[in-house]
Enzyme design. Structure first.
Site, PDB file in Angstrom:
ATOM      1  N   ASP A 255       5.935  43.441  -3.443  1.00 33.87           N
ATOM      2  CA  ASP A 255       6.278  42.032  -3.665  1.00 33.87           C
ATOM      3  C   ASP A 255       5.508  41.454  -4.855  1.00 33.87           C
ATOM      4  O   ASP A 255       5.843  40.364  -5.331  1.00 33.87           O
ATOM      5  CB  ASP A 255       5.916  41.191  -2.429  1.00 33.87           C
TER       6      ASP A 255
ATOM      7  N   GLN B  43       7.344  39.795   5.203  1.00 30.22           N
ATOM      8  CA  GLN B  43       8.274  38.705   4.885  1.00 30.22           C
ATOM      9  C   GLN B  43       7.591  37.349   5.099  1.00 30.22           C
ATOM     10  O   GLN B  43       6.949  37.117   6.118  1.00 30.22           O
ATOM     11  CB  GLN B  43       9.542  38.828   5.755  1.00 30.22           C
TER      12      GLN B  43
ATOM     13  N   LYS C 184      17.371  43.905   3.006  1.00 32.50           N
ATOM     14  CA  LYS C 184      16.495  44.831   2.283  1.00 32.50           C
ATOM     15  C   LYS C 184      16.576  46.228   2.909  1.00 32.50           C
ATOM     16  O   LYS C 184      16.670  47.242   2.209  1.00 32.50           O
ATOM     17  CB  LYS C 184      15.046  44.305   2.300  1.00 32.50           C
TER      18      LYS C 184
HETATM   19  N1  GUN Z   1      10.112  34.949   1.238  1.00 29.68           N
HETATM   20  C1  GUN Z   1      10.875  34.417   0.261  1.00 29.68           C
HETATM   21  N2  GUN Z   1      10.970  35.273  -0.774  1.00 29.68           N
HETATM   22  C2  GUN Z   1      10.260  36.352  -0.444  1.00 29.68           C
HETATM   23  C3  GUN Z   1       9.991  37.586  -1.120  1.00 29.68           C
HETATM   24  O1  GUN Z   1      10.411  37.848  -2.251  1.00 29.68           O
HETATM   25  N3  GUN Z   1       9.205  38.455  -0.436  1.00 29.68           N
HETATM   26  C4  GUN Z   1       8.707  38.191   0.794  1.00 29.68           C
HETATM   27  N4  GUN Z   1       7.936  39.116   1.365  1.00 29.68           N
HETATM   28  N5  GUN Z   1       8.938  37.068   1.441  1.00 29.68           N
HETATM   29  C5  GUN Z   1       9.714  36.156   0.817  1.00 29.68           C
END
Ligand code: GUN
Length: 283
Positions: free
Chosen positions: A118, A95, A51
């Site tokens: 998110d 995350q 990211k």
């Molecule tokens: N863990 C698995 N998928 C995601 C996501 O799209 N965002 C975040 N923050 N954590 C994740």
């Protein structure tokens, strides 16, 4: 036909890159994403690194905040508060999964809904259900962008979603059933208590596999000509790989692919679209 997330994501990234230069030319600053990673989980570290790298590639500012595995919830809440109040930060993501001692829901609810790129905050989840403008979780949003990129007709089709998580299964079921294009599907959500899952899949025009069980969807579950979206990405031990693991989707690709009109590969399918969608949310 292969749904190449890498290619669809590249075109979104090119678009965003141009949009950032327009911002800069008009004297504005670039978008700024702050990502918080707690602990040392290998997969999470890789995802967050991707990211951050993507931000740099398209000219976004990013901040990576690495916190210790044993970080206490109050410390994490205070980092989030600071970012919420920082007018120089546009998007915040924590995350997941978090270490067991931290209540994930409390963390999700601490992020300002206006910066919740998110789309996990109940305010954004509620807006999504009501068809109101909101941040859409990146994986389902990425799937919708991929269907749009490949001009796939979804109207009136029967979509079977396997998995009901707040991150993927639930929101994609809402998006696919929405009065939109892509959308307008008749959606069935399957989960661990579904009795006739195989039969439901056999009648599906679209299958979204998001349960996190490697190679769960087999050829006998898939109708000829179906569209199969594989959200799974599990690390399975593989001594022949330098990393020591291979990435497996939720679909038994080798046997299922020949039956499909469209299928996403793993890796290189939904994964890159998830990051592109996150970038769009941040922008
Ligand atoms: N863990 C698995 N998928 C995601 C996501 O799209 N965002 C975040 N923050 N954590 C994740």
């Amino acid at each position: 036909m292969l749904l190449e997330g890498k290619i669809a994501a590249a075109s979104i990234n090119e678009f965003l890159k141009r949009e950032v230069s327009v911002l800069l030319e008009s004297g504005k600053r670039p978008p700024h994403l702050a990502a918080i990673l707690v602990g040392e989980d290998g997969a999470s570290k890789t995802y967050v690194a991707s990211k951050i790298k993507n931000c740099a590639e398209i000219g976004f500012k990013s901040s990576l905040i690495n916190l210790h595995e044993k970080t206490d919830i109050n410390e994490l809440l205070s980092v989030i508060q600071t970012l919420n109040q920082d007018t120089g930060v546009d998007g915040i993501l924590v995350q997941l999964p978090l270490p067991n001692h931290i209540d994930e829901q409390k963390i999700i609810e601490a992020i300002s809904p206006d910066k919740d790129v998110d789309g996990f905050h109940p305010v954004n989840a509620g807006k999504l259900v009501q068809g109101l403008a909101s941040f859409i979780p990146a994986t389902p949003y990425g799937i919708m962008l991929m269907l749009e990129h490949y001009n796939i007709e979804t109207k009136g089709k029967h979509a079977v979603v396997i998995g009901r998580s707040n991150i993927v299964g639930r929101p994609i079921s809402i998006l696919l059933s929405g009065n939109s294009n892509p959308g307008n599907c008749t959606v069935t959500i399957c989960h661990s208590h579904t009795r006739n899952l195989v039969e439901l899949c056999q009648h599906a025009d679209i299958i979204v596999a998001a349960l996190g069980k490697p190679e769960f969807v087999k050829a006998d579950m898939v109708k000829n000509g179906a569209i199969v979206i594989d959200v799974g990405i599990t690390r399975v031990p593989d001594a022949s790989k330098k990393s020591g693991f291979a990435l497996k989707g939720d679909v038994d690709y080798a046997s299922v692919a020949p039956k499909c009109s469209f299928i996403t590969p793993v890796p290189g399918g939904v994964g890159p679209m998830t990051i592109a969608a996150l970038m769009k949310n941040t922008f």
